[in-house]
Design an enzyme around this catalytic site. Structure first.
Site, PDB file in Angstrom:
ATOM      1  N   ASP A 114     -17.429   7.500  -1.575  1.00  0.00           N
ATOM      2  CA  ASP A 114     -16.238   7.362  -0.723  1.00  0.00           C
ATOM      3  C   ASP A 114     -15.982   8.736  -0.093  1.00  0.00           C
ATOM      4  OD1 ASP A 114     -13.971   6.412   0.528  1.00  0.00           O
ATOM      5  OD2 ASP A 114     -12.790   6.165  -1.302  1.00  0.00           O
ATOM      6  N   CYS A 155     -16.539   1.892   0.460  1.00  0.00           N
ATOM      7  CA  CYS A 155     -15.383   1.028   0.750  1.00  0.00           C
ATOM      8  C   CYS A 155     -14.968   1.099   2.213  1.00  0.00           C
ATOM      9  CB  CYS A 155     -14.225   1.401  -0.158  1.00  0.00           C
ATOM     10  SG  CYS A 155     -13.780   3.129  -0.049  1.00  0.00           S
ATOM     11  N   GLN A 163     -10.043  -3.715  -3.740  1.00  0.00           N
ATOM     12  CA  GLN A 163     -11.350  -3.236  -3.285  1.00  0.00           C
ATOM     13  C   GLN A 163     -12.404  -3.506  -4.359  1.00  0.00           C
ATOM     14  OE1 GLN A 163     -12.287  -1.434  -0.244  1.00  0.00           O
ATOM     15  NE2 GLN A 163     -14.255  -2.013  -1.066  1.00  0.00           N
ATOM     16  N   HIS A 191      -7.321   1.063  -6.548  1.00  0.00           N
ATOM     17  CA  HIS A 191      -7.520   0.172  -5.401  1.00  0.00           C
ATOM     18  C   HIS A 191      -8.178  -1.110  -5.954  1.00  0.00           C
ATOM     19  CE1 HIS A 191      -7.773  -1.184  -1.426  1.00  0.00           C
ATOM     20  NE2 HIS A 191      -8.564  -0.297  -0.867  1.00  0.00           N
ATOM     21  N   ARG A 218     -13.806  -8.567   1.147  1.00  0.00           N
ATOM     22  CA  ARG A 218     -12.374  -8.300   0.972  1.00  0.00           C
ATOM     23  C   ARG A 218     -11.590  -9.578   1.251  1.00  0.00           C
ATOM     24  NH1 ARG A 218     -10.638  -3.036   1.376  1.00  0.00           N
ATOM     25  NH2 ARG A 218      -8.766  -3.896   0.425  1.00  0.00           N
ATOM     26  N   ARG A 253       0.884  -1.176   0.000  1.00  0.00           N
ATOM     27  CA  ARG A 253       0.000   0.000   0.000  1.00  0.00           C
ATOM     28  C   ARG A 253       0.912   1.214   0.000  1.00  0.00           C
ATOM     29  NH1 ARG A 253      -5.376   1.305   3.503  1.00  0.00           N
ATOM     30  NH2 ARG A 253      -6.112  -0.128   1.894  1.00  0.00           N
TER      31      ARG A 253
HETATM   32  N1   CP Z   1     -11.365   0.127   2.148  1.00  0.00           N
HETATM   33  C1   CP Z   1     -10.124  -0.052   2.632  1.00  0.00           C
HETATM   34  O1   CP Z   1      -9.160  -0.199   1.902  1.00  0.00           O
HETATM   35  O2   CP Z   1     -10.045  -0.070   3.991  1.00  0.00           O
HETATM   36  P1   CP Z   1      -8.693   0.080   4.805  1.00  0.00           P
HETATM   37  O3   CP Z   1      -8.088   1.419   4.453  1.00  0.00           O
HETATM   38  O4   CP Z   1      -9.094  -0.003   6.258  1.00  0.00           O
HETATM   39  O5   CP Z   1      -7.763  -1.017   4.421  1.00  0.00           O
END
Ligand code: CP
Length: 325
Positions: A237, A277, A145, A142, A305, A115
């Site tokens: 979001d 998300c 997601q 992402h 997820r 990430r």
């Molecule tokens: N939606 C998502 O990626 O959640 P986190 O940032 O908690 O991993």
């Protein structure tokens, strides 16, 4: 095979398949991964040794609840294990160059889940890695997601035929992944928000080309009523994603008319679901009433997820290391 000879064998095997963006999977592969995710969800026992003796490393420059927990759990429930390295204080490349990080990690691990603030960091890690690199969120995409989100829609509606997803708000990383995956699956995507925060033009062109081939549409506009009309899913979001905190106040003003409330949900199809998300800012991009309503599938998305991550790990292991079990 010992670790040294395995590493050498990996380096001789080219090219490595990574999952850096949604475009790294063809439409057929995307459906294959979603089918696999549904299978692992339905029968956890059948897959419990699939990643036996496999390990993944997770490098995170940003905070996470869902992504971190579900990748760690996915690895464990598939018989492998995960090691987490927190890069929130020292970005990847700061202590030592990303190519060196990759060439250390690929001697020990079977996949790198990262990430990052920048997509370029992921690309650099991937360029120098002999094991797959998986995007666990960057500023651009992402993709993990989006896998969970489209799995959630498939479960809810049984098929993607004729579905329209309306995304309201900032065309951020999540929006771009939804934009790319949807048309691959035959889902029409409509993105609405202030013009200054719309999708990147190149991505839009590509998504529209795919949509045209698959008999669906991609629309972008500023009119929330038009975007949501006929939608089976209304998605939003946060207005300020991680990394854009300096713009919080100006974004609050820019997005003030793009809150998903009950009136907006009434414009969508009667059967429509609300998606997010998470984490959400209740009272900003969505009202508490909507996110807590029976239409809300946000915790189904979060649950999925786990299953989506299991599927992409299996797919990446099989594509790069051969049959996983
Ligand atoms: N939606 C998502 O990626 O959640 P986190 O940032 O908690 O991993």
């Amino acid at each position: 095979m010992n670790i040294h000879s395995e590493a050498t064998a990996r380096q001789q095997r080219a090219p490595v398949r990574h999952f850096l963006s949604d475009a790294d999977l063809s439409a057929d592969e995307l459906r294959e991964v979603l089918d696999l995710a549904a299978s692992v969800k339905a029968d956890r026992g059948r897959f419990r040794r699939v990643l036996q003796d496999r390990s993944i490393v997770m490098l995170f420059e940003k905070p996470s609840l869902r992504t971190r927990m579900t990748f760690e759990l996915a690895a464990a429930q598939l018989g492998g294990f995960a090691v987490f390295q927190d890069h929130r204080d020292g970005r990847i490349g700061q202590r030592e160059p990303a190519p060196d990080i990759s060439r250390n990690l690929d001697r020990w691990f079977d996949a790198i889940v990262a990430r990052t603030f920048s997509q370029k960091t992921l690309e650099l890690l991937a360029k120098w890695s002999s094991v797959p690199v998986i995007n666990a969120l960057s500023e651009s995409f992402h993709p993990c997601q989006a896998l969970a989100d489209y799995l959630t829609l498939l479960e809810r509606f049984g098929s993607f035929d004729g579905l329209k997803l309306a995304y309201v708000g900032d065309a951020n990383n999540v929006a771009h992944s939804l934009l790319h995956c949807g048309p691959q699956l035959g889902v029409s995507v409509s993105i609405c928000g202030p013009a200054a925060y719309g999708p990147r033009p190149d991505d839009l062109v590509k998504a529209r080309q795919v949509a045209e081939r698959n008999g669906c549409t991609v629309e972008v506009g500023e009119d929330i009523r038009q975007a949501v009309q006929g939608a089976a899913a209304v998605y939003t979001d946060v207005w300020t994603s991680m990394g854009w905190e300096a713009e919080t106040q100006q974004r609050r003003i820019a997005f003030a008319d793009y809150k998903v409330d009950s009136a907006v949900m009434r414009l969508a199809e009667k059967r429509a679901v609300f998606m997010h998300c998470l984490p959400a800012q209740r009272g900003a991009e969505v009202t508490n009433a909507v996110i807590e309503s029976p239409q809300s599938v946000v915790f189904d998305q979060a649950e999925n997820r786990l299953h989506a991550h299991k599927a992409i790990l299996i797919k990446m292991m099989e594509d790069n290391h051969g049959q996983a079990s």
